[in-house]
Design a protein around this motif. Structure first.
Motif, PDB file in Angstrom:
ATOM      1  N   GLU A 119      51.595 -23.553 -28.042  1.00  0.00           N
ATOM      2  CA  GLU A 119      50.727 -24.672 -28.372  1.00  0.00           C
ATOM      3  C   GLU A 119      49.678 -24.274 -29.379  1.00  0.00           C
ATOM      4  O   GLU A 119      49.240 -25.078 -30.172  1.00  0.00           O
ATOM      5  CB  GLU A 119      50.043 -25.184 -27.101  1.00  0.00           C
ATOM      6  N   GLU A 120      49.276 -23.000 -29.335  1.00  0.00           N
ATOM      7  CA  GLU A 120      48.260 -22.577 -30.299  1.00  0.00           C
ATOM      8  C   GLU A 120      48.723 -22.825 -31.717  1.00  0.00           C
ATOM      9  O   GLU A 120      47.925 -23.043 -32.604  1.00  0.00           O
ATOM     10  CB  GLU A 120      47.966 -21.090 -30.124  1.00  0.00           C
ATOM     11  N   GLY A 121      50.027 -22.744 -31.892  1.00  0.00           N
ATOM     12  CA  GLY A 121      50.544 -22.973 -33.232  1.00  0.00           C
ATOM     13  C   GLY A 121      50.182 -24.337 -33.742  1.00  0.00           C
ATOM     14  O   GLY A 121      50.090 -24.546 -34.954  1.00  0.00           O
ATOM     15  N   SER A 122      49.944 -25.271 -32.847  1.00  0.00           N
ATOM     16  CA  SER A 122      49.656 -26.612 -33.316  1.00  0.00           C
ATOM     17  C   SER A 122      48.197 -26.993 -33.082  1.00  0.00           C
ATOM     18  O   SER A 122      47.851 -28.151 -33.069  1.00  0.00           O
ATOM     19  CB  SER A 122      50.567 -27.612 -32.601  1.00  0.00           C
ATOM     20  N   THR A 123      47.333 -26.006 -32.861  1.00  0.00           N
ATOM     21  CA  THR A 123      45.927 -26.358 -32.664  1.00  0.00           C
ATOM     22  C   THR A 123      45.333 -26.852 -33.968  1.00  0.00           C
ATOM     23  O   THR A 123      45.845 -26.597 -35.054  1.00  0.00           O
ATOM     24  CB  THR A 123      45.092 -25.174 -32.176  1.00  0.00           C
ATOM     25  N   LEU A 124      44.239 -27.522 -33.819  1.00  0.00           N
ATOM     26  CA  LEU A 124      43.570 -28.145 -34.953  1.00  0.00           C
ATOM     27  C   LEU A 124      43.270 -27.136 -36.049  1.00  0.00           C
ATOM     28  O   LEU A 124      43.390 -27.440 -37.236  1.00  0.00           O
ATOM     29  CB  LEU A 124      42.269 -28.798 -34.452  1.00  0.00           C
ATOM     30  N   LEU A 125      42.894 -25.942 -35.604  1.00  0.00           N
ATOM     31  CA  LEU A 125      42.471 -24.951 -36.587  1.00  0.00           C
ATOM     32  C   LEU A 125      43.607 -24.563 -37.528  1.00  0.00           C
ATOM     33  O   LEU A 125      43.388 -24.113 -38.637  1.00  0.00           O
ATOM     34  CB  LEU A 125      41.927 -23.710 -35.858  1.00  0.00           C
ATOM     35  N   ARG A 126      44.832 -24.739 -37.025  1.00  0.00           N
ATOM     36  CA  ARG A 126      45.949 -24.402 -37.900  1.00  0.00           C
ATOM     37  C   ARG A 126      46.094 -25.402 -39.037  1.00  0.00           C
ATOM     38  O   ARG A 126      46.658 -25.110 -40.073  1.00  0.00           O
ATOM     39  CB  ARG A 126      47.257 -24.407 -37.093  1.00  0.00           C
ATOM     40  N   ARG A 127      45.613 -26.607 -38.742  1.00  0.00           N
ATOM     41  CA  ARG A 127      45.828 -27.656 -39.740  1.00  0.00           C
ATOM     42  C   ARG A 127      44.603 -27.858 -40.620  1.00  0.00           C
ATOM     43  O   ARG A 127      44.665 -28.485 -41.661  1.00  0.00           O
ATOM     44  CB  ARG A 127      46.168 -28.978 -39.054  1.00  0.00           C
ATOM     45  N   MET A 128      43.488 -27.311 -40.171  1.00  0.00           N
ATOM     46  CA  MET A 128      42.264 -27.683 -40.857  1.00  0.00           C
ATOM     47  C   MET A 128      41.292 -26.514 -40.897  1.00  0.00           C
ATOM     48  O   MET A 128      41.144 -25.790 -39.922  1.00  0.00           O
ATOM     49  CB  MET A 128      41.642 -28.830 -40.045  1.00  0.00           C
ATOM     50  N   GLU A 129      40.666 -26.365 -42.018  1.00  0.00           N
ATOM     51  CA  GLU A 129      39.676 -25.300 -42.148  1.00  0.00           C
ATOM     52  C   GLU A 129      38.317 -25.891 -41.820  1.00  0.00           C
ATOM     53  O   GLU A 129      37.940 -26.929 -42.366  1.00  0.00           O
ATOM     54  CB  GLU A 129      39.690 -24.815 -43.593  1.00  0.00           C
ATOM     55  N   ILE A 130      37.617 -25.228 -40.932  1.00  0.00           N
ATOM     56  CA  ILE A 130      36.318 -25.774 -40.509  1.00  0.00           C
ATOM     57  C   ILE A 130      35.242 -24.728 -40.735  1.00  0.00           C
ATOM     58  O   ILE A 130      35.438 -23.557 -40.436  1.00  0.00           O
ATOM     59  CB  ILE A 130      36.360 -26.126 -38.999  1.00  0.00           C
ATOM     60  N   SER A 131      34.109 -25.172 -41.231  1.00  0.00           N
ATOM     61  CA  SER A 131      32.982 -24.246 -41.299  1.00  0.00           C
ATOM     62  C   SER A 131      31.667 -25.003 -41.219  1.00  0.00           C
ATOM     63  O   SER A 131      31.587 -26.170 -41.572  1.00  0.00           O
ATOM     64  CB  SER A 131      33.031 -23.438 -42.599  1.00  0.00           C
ATOM     65  N   VAL A 132      30.667 -24.300 -40.704  1.00  0.00           N
ATOM     66  CA  VAL A 132      29.314 -24.859 -40.718  1.00  0.00           C
ATOM     67  C   VAL A 132      28.584 -24.129 -41.825  1.00  0.00           C
ATOM     68  O   VAL A 132      28.217 -22.971 -41.690  1.00  0.00           O
ATOM     69  CB  VAL A 132      28.610 -24.634 -39.357  1.00  0.00           C
ATOM     70  N   ALA A 133      28.447 -24.820 -42.944  1.00  0.00           N
ATOM     71  CA  ALA A 133      28.061 -24.108 -44.156  1.00  0.00           C
ATOM     72  C   ALA A 133      26.567 -23.934 -44.332  1.00  0.00           C
ATOM     73  O   ALA A 133      26.110 -22.901 -44.799  1.00  0.00           O
ATOM     74  CB  ALA A 133      28.647 -24.826 -45.363  1.00  0.00           C
ATOM     75  N   ASN A 231      30.908 -20.823 -34.745  1.00  0.00           N
ATOM     76  CA  ASN A 231      31.727 -20.123 -33.763  1.00  0.00           C
ATOM     77  C   ASN A 231      32.218 -21.079 -32.672  1.00  0.00           C
ATOM     78  O   ASN A 231      33.387 -21.046 -32.268  1.00  0.00           O
ATOM     79  CB  ASN A 231      30.895 -18.991 -33.161  1.00  0.00           C
ATOM     80  N   PHE A 232      31.317 -21.950 -32.217  1.00  0.00           N
ATOM     81  CA  PHE A 232      31.668 -22.931 -31.195  1.00  0.00           C
ATOM     82  C   PHE A 232      32.803 -23.821 -31.693  1.00  0.00           C
ATOM     83  O   PHE A 232      33.828 -23.994 -31.015  1.00  0.00           O
ATOM     84  CB  PHE A 232      30.435 -23.763 -30.849  1.00  0.00           C
ATOM     85  N   LEU A 233      32.646 -24.364 -32.884  1.00  0.00           N
ATOM     86  CA  LEU A 233      33.667 -25.257 -33.413  1.00  0.00           C
ATOM     87  C   LEU A 233      35.001 -24.544 -33.580  1.00  0.00           C
ATOM     88  O   LEU A 233      36.056 -25.093 -33.245  1.00  0.00           O
ATOM     89  CB  LEU A 233      33.218 -25.837 -34.756  1.00  0.00           C
ATOM     90  N   LEU A 234      34.950 -23.307 -34.063  1.00  0.00           N
ATOM     91  CA  LEU A 234      36.196 -22.576 -34.261  1.00  0.00           C
ATOM     92  C   LEU A 234      36.893 -22.318 -32.928  1.00  0.00           C
ATOM     93  O   LEU A 234      38.106 -22.443 -32.808  1.00  0.00           O
ATOM     94  CB  LEU A 234      35.921 -21.258 -34.989  1.00  0.00           C
ATOM     95  N   ARG A 235      36.103 -21.976 -31.917  1.00  0.00           N
ATOM     96  CA  ARG A 235      36.717 -21.714 -30.611  1.00  0.00           C
ATOM     97  C   ARG A 235      37.361 -22.978 -30.049  1.00  0.00           C
ATOM     98  O   ARG A 235      38.477 -22.949 -29.529  1.00  0.00           O
ATOM     99  CB  ARG A 235      35.669 -21.196 -29.629  1.00  0.00           C
ATOM    100  N   VAL A 236      36.604 -24.093 -30.146  1.00  0.00           N
ATOM    101  CA  VAL A 236      37.134 -25.346 -29.611  1.00  0.00           C
ATOM    102  C   VAL A 236      38.387 -25.761 -30.375  1.00  0.00           C
ATOM    103  O   VAL A 236      39.398 -26.172 -29.783  1.00  0.00           O
ATOM    104  CB  VAL A 236      36.054 -26.453 -29.680  1.00  0.00           C
ATOM    105  N   ALA A 237      38.336 -25.638 -31.689  1.00  0.00           N
ATOM    106  CA  ALA A 237      39.456 -26.098 -32.502  1.00  0.00           C
ATOM    107  C   ALA A 237      40.674 -25.205 -32.385  1.00  0.00           C
ATOM    108  O   ALA A 237      41.760 -25.585 -32.789  1.00  0.00           O
ATOM    109  CB  ALA A 237      39.014 -26.194 -33.960  1.00  0.00           C
ATOM    110  N   SER A 238      40.525 -24.007 -31.854  1.00  0.00           N
ATOM    111  CA  SER A 238      41.683 -23.144 -31.681  1.00  0.00           C
ATOM    112  C   SER A 238      42.173 -23.142 -30.240  1.00  0.00           C
ATOM    113  O   SER A 238      43.106 -22.427 -29.904  1.00  0.00           O
ATOM    114  CB  SER A 238      41.360 -21.720 -32.129  1.00  0.00           C
ATOM    115  N   HIS A 239      41.538 -23.953 -29.395  1.00  0.00           N
ATOM    116  CA  HIS A 239      41.969 -24.008 -27.998  1.00  0.00           C
ATOM    117  C   HIS A 239      43.149 -24.964 -27.876  1.00  0.00           C
ATOM    118  O   HIS A 239      43.116 -26.076 -28.399  1.00  0.00           O
ATOM    119  CB  HIS A 239      40.813 -24.475 -27.119  1.00  0.00           C
ATOM    120  N   SER A 240      44.154 -24.534 -27.133  1.00  0.00           N
ATOM    121  CA  SER A 240      45.387 -25.304 -27.068  1.00  0.00           C
ATOM    122  C   SER A 240      45.166 -26.712 -26.531  1.00  0.00           C
ATOM    123  O   SER A 240      45.830 -27.651 -26.933  1.00  0.00           O
ATOM    124  CB  SER A 240      46.398 -24.574 -26.197  1.00  0.00           C
ATOM    125  N   VAL A 241      44.259 -26.853 -25.584  1.00  0.00           N
ATOM    126  CA  VAL A 241      44.060 -28.166 -24.987  1.00  0.00           C
ATOM    127  C   VAL A 241      42.962 -28.931 -25.714  1.00  0.00           C
ATOM    128  O   VAL A 241      43.140 -30.071 -26.138  1.00  0.00           O
ATOM    129  CB  VAL A 241      43.701 -28.021 -23.485  1.00  0.00           C
TER     130      VAL A 241
END
Lengths: 521, 407
Positions: A119-133, A231-241
């Motif tokens: 499922e990690e393969g389809s986590t949001l982070l795989r599809r989208m680059e996120i950063s708090v700039a 870091n929070f956003l990256l963790r959430v976006a890479s979580h399978s659920v």
């Protein structure tokens, strides 16, 4: 001339002596009550032994009047005791059948792991680059219509495919403030109670030492918070659920509509009841042993990391002092070199090196703050882990309550049907006193009971399923969390050792240079 | 440095001494150790005596080896005598009588050890001084038994004459010196500034020691926290224990470093703070000598004026009232004044010699003092820097091995 801590220690001593007597009475009570509720006793005796040890520690502490933070010591003693118990338990009984976890074999665990990884393969982070700039200050009116200054953070997102195709599109961006992150997290906590939800960076600066400011507007604090939010956003976006959640997606993409959308989910009401439920006290008869273990571990982790952070801050403070005083050498050497003819050059350059030495501590300690932030993340993670365990206890408790309700209803039906009074009951009394009721009344009561029993059975089935599913999902996520924690903390510890090495290298360099200057004197 | 616990066979002592004083010429012919402090209890008081061991090949000494016990008061006496005899030579300072700051007992082990080292240095500096080491008082100090020393101390200028000298000195210092040579003014300015700087360095170093000690205290609590955590973890236990080990090593090294700082740099800086005071006193004494000379010169000038002047003083008037011949009276007066002038001239010659001698002595000793100051401070700072490099290197190696092993 008793100091405050002496007085409080004395007070504690007195209170503990009284408490000990109370505990002994409780023990006697439990011994008497043992035949009536055998399954509770091990838990109670465990608690009591633990309490006694703590109190004895305290009485001894009271006698020696130690001037340390009592609260932190209490939690540390609890940690010591838990570790001891665990070792004794490991040595003592090898067989411990976890309730509700029997169906988990090793292969199933493996499968779960594989599922998570797939499922990690389809986590949001795989599809989208996120950063708090970035971070910026804004002014606005708050809820009570007063002017306030707050910081907003720029969230930038870009679809991955666009980047890999070679284009370089401008990122979509929106601004969010810390309170909005909090709302998002509360929503996630309520919607996915079986997940150990990643924590936000701290709301207020804690574990500060004198150089760090406790001000939320301080630029260093804002910068560290920016990193924490990313870091929070990256963790959430890479979580399978969690990464599949729509609200999360809206958070990242819809600046203005998001608040309405999230409030429409009605999570706020659930959030309030969740908080109440988590802090309520209730007795669970058969919790999953693994969850009880995890809960104990989460308490330990909390105590240990907070103690560690506290001491680290003090060590940093002292180290800072040592380095900065050397700066005075720089000043005096420089002044002295003006007086001396032969030693002048050597002294002058030695002075420069002393200044460099004093200045080097600033960078070192800034790097260490990053390490402290990593520890802080797991301090807050411990809280989330604890919440997951508590939720299990709550679900289990609800199941047990529903079951026992059902049992008592069935008993009532039996009594009514056979007219026999098994146990002491109010009904039995009234029957004896006022005579039995009419057959019609009995019929009505029976049919009501039947309905209730049917409902009750449904509830029990529901709750059982709920409980089982919860245990399944939570256990998987707790395993994932455990692996993540081991990985992250190992990295953090290695990073800390590397930091120490670089401190040594700088020290060697500075003092070797100083040595050469002294030679020239 | 001589260690009280080392064997004091002559051979080993000679070798040690040569090793330490290699910057001095090979013609070192006197070796002194101060060690073995012992407590003496009498009805009136309790005090500490130190063993003073001398080995020498000098001809003024009857024997080649002496072993005596001396107490702090005896050292004070010796210093006083040396300063009296050679008022413009720079005598190395003695450790202080008592420490005002902090509650240091006189019989505290550390205090005694620090004092012993300082006394040892004092005697060796005196022995190295070409002029001071030839002093009779020094010889008696090293060789006389306790009762002999007491008898010897009783000789010499009495209490009243010493009072007179002190009064004169005070009077001279009030008067001030008029034509101080340029070089001594320069030296005085230097001493002022040096005194400030060395005082600052002393304070900074003591502050560093204090901060290091507080850092050490916190570190001692830091390491065990990691160890405690390792008890709750499975996978991480190794790493946590590794970090705990590193911190414990840091504690050990820091403790050593603080010890080294206290033993090496702090005493030297403190000595030179006292030296600065000694230098100020020496300059004052030189000024006093010159002031005395100037005062006598002025007296001479006044007398001369008196003699040559036409006087209508009271004595003349009185003499004429008594029927003395005015001419005769004037003659008598002139003769008297001439006599006094001659006396004064003799005194002035002596004083002039004294001034010249004092100035030369100071000039010579000044160069010597500066050299030894440079040497002492350079080696103390060098040693500190080396120790610090050593500290970081040892810790570095330890962490490195820890990383490869357990982290």
């Amino acid at each position: 001339m008793l100091s405050v801590s002496c007085l409080s220690a004395l007070l504690l001593h007195t209170v503990c002596c009284l408490y000990i007597r109370f505990i002994f009475w409780l023990e006697i009570l439990f011994i008497v009550a043992a035949p009536f509720s055998p399954s509770q006793i091990p838990l109670y005796t465990k608690c009591i032994t633990r309490l006694k040890v703590i109190l004895i520690f305290y009485i001894l502490q009271g006698r020696t009047l130690i001037l340390k933070d009592l609260k932190s010591h209490e939690s540390l003693y609890l940690v010591c005791i838990t570790q001891l118990e665990r070792r004794m338990a490991d040595a003592g009984n090898k067989e411990s059948a976890p309730i509700g976890g029997d169906e988990f074999t090793n292969t199933e665990l493996e499968n779960n792991k594989n599922n998570t990884m797939v499922e990690e393969g389809s986590t949001l982070l795989r599809r989208m680059e996120i950063s708090v700039a970035e971070a910026e200050k804004r002014t606005g009116k708050n809820t009570v219509n007063m002017q306030e200054i707050f910081t907003v953070y720029l969230i930038e997102t870009r679809p991955i495919d666009a980047i890999t195709e070679g284009h370089n599109p401008a990122p979509d961006s929106l601004w969010r403030r810390y309170s909005e992150f909090e709302i998002l997290r509360n929503y996630l906590l309520v919607t996915y109670p079986f997940i150990v939800v990643p924590p936000l960076p701290e709301k207020r600066a804690e574990f500060v030492w004198h150089k760090l400011s406790a001000d939320n507007m301080d630029p260093d604090f804002v910068e560290r918070r920016r990193v924490g939010l990313e870091n929070f956003l990256l963790r959430v976006a890479s979580h399978s659920v969690l990464s599949n959640d729509k609200i999360l997606y809206h958070f990242l993409t819809e600046e203005h509509r998001w608040k309405e959308v999230v409030h429409e989910t009605g999570f706020q009401a659930k959030a309030d009841s969740r908080i109440k439920a988590l802090s309520a006290t209730f007795r669970v008869k058969n919790p999953d042993k693994r969850f009880t273990e995890m809960k104990l571990y989460s308490d330990e982790l909390q105590s240990l990391t907070s103690q560690l952070l506290r001491v680290r801050a003090r060590v940093a403070d002292r180290l800072y002092g040592v380095y900065k005083v050397h700066g005075n050498y720089g000043r005096v050497f420089s002044e002295w070199s003006a007086l001396e003819k032969e030693m002048g050059d050597g002294l002058q350059s030695a002075g420069h090196h002393m200044d460099a030495y004093a200045a080097s501590v600033d960078d070192m300690l800034e790097e260490e703050e990053h390490y402290a932030d990593q520890l802080k993340e797991y301090l807050f993670y411990a809280e989330a882990l604890r919440a997951v365990c508590r939720k299990h206890e709550l679900t289990q408790y609800e199941l047990e309550t529903a079951s026992s309700d059902l049992i008592s209803k069935k008993q009532q039906r039996e009594e009514l049907a056979t007219g026999m009074v098994r146990t002491f009951s109010f009904k039995g009394m009234t029957n004896k006193l006022f005579g039995q009721e009419t057959p019609e009344q009995r019929e009505a009561k029976l049919s009501l009971l039947e309905e209730q029993i049917v409902q009750g059975e449904e509830t029990v089935t529901e709750k059982t399923v709920e409980c089982e599913e919860y245990v399944k999902g939570a256990w998987v996520d707790m395993q994932r969390f455990k692996e993540q924690k081991d990985r992250d903390l190992r990295e953090a510890l290695i990073g800390y050792a590397v930091m120490q090495i670089s401190m040594c290298k700088k020290g060697i360099q500075v003092w070797t240079n100083a040595k050469d200057c002294f030679h020239k004197m | 440095m001589f260690n009280a616990s080392m064997p004091t066979s002559p051979g080993s002592m000679v070798n040690q001494c040569k090793f330490e004083e290699d910057e001095e010429s090979d013609s070192k012919d006197i070796f002194i150790t101060v060690d073995n402090p012992e407590s003496h209890v009498t009805a009136i008081e309790t005090f500490i005596t130190y063993r003073v061991l001398t080995k020498t090949t000098r001809s003024e000494f009857d024997n080649s080896e002496y072993e005596v016990r001396r107490r702090y008061q005896d050292f004070l006496w010796l210093k006083g005598k040396l300063e009296d005899a050679h008022s413009t030579l720079i005598v190395h300072p003695l450790p202080e009588k008592f420490v005002v700051k902090g509650m240091v007992e006189r019989f505290n082990g550390d205090f005694i050890e620090t004092r012993r080292k300082a006394l040892h240095k004092f005697l060796n500096r005196v022995a190295d001084h070409p002029i001071l080491s030839c002093s009779e008082d020094f010889k008696v100090f090293l060789s006389a038994q306790a009762w002999e020393l007491t008898t010897y101390k009783k000789q010499g200028p009495g209490f009243l004459s010493r009072m007179g000298e002190t009064v004169r000195a005070v009077a001279n210092s009030v008067r001030g010196v008029k034509n101080r040579p340029e070089e001594f003014t320069a030296i005085q300015e230097y001493v002022e500034d040096f005194s400030n700087k060395i005082g600052s360095l002393d304070k900074v170093t003591q502050r560093i020691v204090k901060e290091q000690k507080e850092y050490l205290e916190e570190l001692k609590e830091y390491g065990p926290t990691y160890t405690l955590w390792s008890g709750s973890e499975e996978e991480l236990a190794e790493q946590l224990k590794g970090v705990a080990g590193c911190i414990e090593r840091c504690c050990k090294e820091t403790e050593e470093q603080v010890g080294h700082l206290s033993d090496t740099l702090v005493p030297v800086l403190h000595e030179y703070v006292l030296c600065a005071e000694t230098l100020k006193a020496v300059l004052r004494r030189r000024d006093n000598i010159q002031a005395e000379f100037e005062a006598k010169n002025e007296a001479l000038a006044t007398k001369k004026v008196d003699r040559d002047a036409e006087s209508s003083d009271l004595g003349f008037v009185w003499g004429s009232l008594l029927g003395k011949n005015p001419e005769e009276a004037r003659h008598q007066r002139q003769e008297r004044l001439d006599g006094e002038i001659e006396e004064l001239k003799e005194e002035i010659d002596k004083l002039e010699d004294r001034v010249e001698w004092a100035n030369n002595a100071l000039k010579g000793d000044w160069g010597r003092w500066q050299r030894s100051m440079r040497g002492d401070l350079k080696s103390a700072f060098l040693s500190t820097a080396e120790k610090n490099v050593d500290y970081y290197e040892k810790y570095f190696i330890f962490i490195h091995t820890q990383i490869t092993v357990s982290l």
